[in-house]
Scaffold this active site. Structure first.
Site, PDB file in Angstrom:
ATOM      1  N   SER A  66       1.912   1.420   5.337  1.00 48.88           N
ATOM      2  CA  SER A  66       3.258   1.500   5.905  1.00 48.88           C
ATOM      3  C   SER A  66       3.175   2.041   7.333  1.00 48.88           C
ATOM      4  O   SER A  66       2.263   2.798   7.669  1.00 48.88           O
ATOM      5  CB  SER A  66       4.129   2.431   5.054  1.00 48.88           C
ATOM      6  OG  SER A  66       4.200   1.966   3.726  1.00 48.88           O
TER       7      SER A  66
HETATM    8  N1  SAH Z   1       1.680   4.241   0.702  1.00 48.86           N
HETATM    9  C1  SAH Z   1       0.753   3.200   0.986  1.00 48.86           C
HETATM   10  C2  SAH Z   1       1.482   1.901   1.212  1.00 48.86           C
HETATM   11  C3  SAH Z   1       0.838   0.776   0.498  1.00 48.86           C
HETATM   12  S1  SAH Z   1       1.812  -0.693   0.408  1.00 48.86           S
HETATM   13  C4  SAH Z   1      -0.169   3.576   2.137  1.00 48.86           C
HETATM   14  O1  SAH Z   1      -0.005   4.654   2.703  1.00 48.86           O
HETATM   15  O2  SAH Z   1      -1.081   2.809   2.438  1.00 48.86           O
HETATM   16  C5  SAH Z   1       2.394  -0.663  -1.254  1.00 48.86           C
HETATM   17  C6  SAH Z   1       1.375  -0.628  -2.358  1.00 48.86           C
HETATM   18  O3  SAH Z   1       2.083  -0.735  -3.585  1.00 48.86           O
HETATM   19  C7  SAH Z   1       0.351  -1.778  -2.364  1.00 48.86           C
HETATM   20  O4  SAH Z   1      -0.928  -1.242  -2.257  1.00 48.86           O
HETATM   21  C8  SAH Z   1       0.570  -2.444  -3.733  1.00 48.86           C
HETATM   22  O5  SAH Z   1      -0.635  -2.882  -4.351  1.00 48.86           O
HETATM   23  C9  SAH Z   1       1.211  -1.328  -4.527  1.00 48.86           C
HETATM   24  N2  SAH Z   1       1.989  -1.759  -5.689  1.00 48.86           N
HETATM   25  C10 SAH Z   1       2.791  -2.847  -5.819  1.00 48.86           C
HETATM   26  N3  SAH Z   1       3.327  -2.899  -7.052  1.00 48.86           N
HETATM   27  C11 SAH Z   1       2.869  -1.797  -7.728  1.00 48.86           C
HETATM   28  C12 SAH Z   1       3.059  -1.287  -9.049  1.00 48.86           C
HETATM   29  N4  SAH Z   1       3.842  -1.896  -9.952  1.00 48.86           N
HETATM   30  N5  SAH Z   1       2.438  -0.131  -9.395  1.00 48.86           N
HETATM   31  C13 SAH Z   1       1.614   0.513  -8.520  1.00 48.86           C
HETATM   32  N6  SAH Z   1       1.396   0.080  -7.253  1.00 48.86           N
HETATM   33  C14 SAH Z   1       2.016  -1.057  -6.852  1.00 48.86           C
END
Ligand code: SAH
Length: 218
Positions: free
Chosen positions: A68
């Site tokens: 993000s």
């Molecule tokens: N906070 C993270 C942002 C990652 S983007 C950072 O600092 O990098 C969002 C993430 O949510 C992705 O890695 C994706 O794989 C995950 N995601 C999507 N659906 C999900 C679910 N049902 N349970 C756990 N993670 C999930």
């Protein structure tokens, strides 16, 4: 991936410019700003993207996912934490582990759920290299949270949900705060839920753009 202070675009000065920009964009919580000043964001990225680590943009972290943008991390931390002393925080969608590392400076215990095993492995390795040891990263579908670690002072959802599931709200402490992007495609809104004695109070904060929450474990 190299864990070092870095020079040039990954230097402390670049990180300070990001903090100044976040303040101009309206981030006020001194603890959130201090946490983001302390965590080296570039270390969570592949070498090719490190040069843009402190720009106001999401960047690829592999497996079709993104880290993000700095504002998004700061804003969701600020809304969920609200300057309170925290004990336990839950993150859903841990990705590369960056936001978990920021949250780890705001709370003594962080649980982060990530459905993609490859990202879990990388995030664990990065956090270990940074000697951050108060984050439990679980390879799990976070749709319904993590009741074993509940109740939480704050829950941050980093992937867009069609609606906020009741079992997730039920994992908040009294007074606890949950922040989640709700909606699909271009019409996502950042929703803040506060658990009050009279029930859950929801506030629509602003328009946002997150990757979608997906079911199951990958
Ligand atoms: N906070 C993270 C942002 C990652 S983007 C950072 O600092 O990098 C969002 C993430 O949510 C992705 O890695 C994706 O794989 C995950 N995601 C999507 N659906 C999900 C679910 N049902 N349970 C756990 N993670 C999930």
């Amino acid at each position: 991936m190299t864990v070092q202070a870095g020079i040039g675009m990954t230097s402390m000065r670049t990180r300070m410019r990001m903090i100044e920009r976040l303040q101009k964009e309206g981030i006020q919580d001194p603890q959130v700003l201090a946490a983001m000043e302390a965590v080296p964001r570039h270390v969570f990225l592949e070498d090719a993207f490190q040069i843009r680590a402190y720009d106001e943009t999401p960047l690829p972290i592999g497996h079709g996912q993104t880290i993000s943008s700095p504002y998004t991390v700061a804003r969701t931390c600020e809304l969920a934490c609200a300057g309170r002393p925290l004990e336990r925080v839950l993150e859903i969608g841990g990705g590369c582990g960056y936001q978990a590392a920021v949250l780890a400076r705001l709370a003594p215990k962080v649980v982060s759920l990530e459905r993609i095993a490859g990202l879990v492995g990388k995030a664990r390795a990065t956090l270990r290299a940074l000697r951050i040891n108060n984050v439990l990263i679980k390879n799990a579908d976070g749709t319904l949270g993590y009741p074993a670690g509940a109740p939480y002072d704050a829950i941050v959802v980093a992937a867009a949900m069609p609606f906020i599931p009741e079992p997730l709200k039920a994992q908040l402490k009294p007074g606890g705060r949950l922040v989640a992007p709700v909606g699909l495609g271009a019409s996502q809104r950042l929703i803040l839920v506060v658990a009050r004695s009279t029930g859950y109070v929801e506030r629509d904060m602003e328009a946002v753009k997150f990757v979608p929450l997906l079911p199951g474990v990958g």
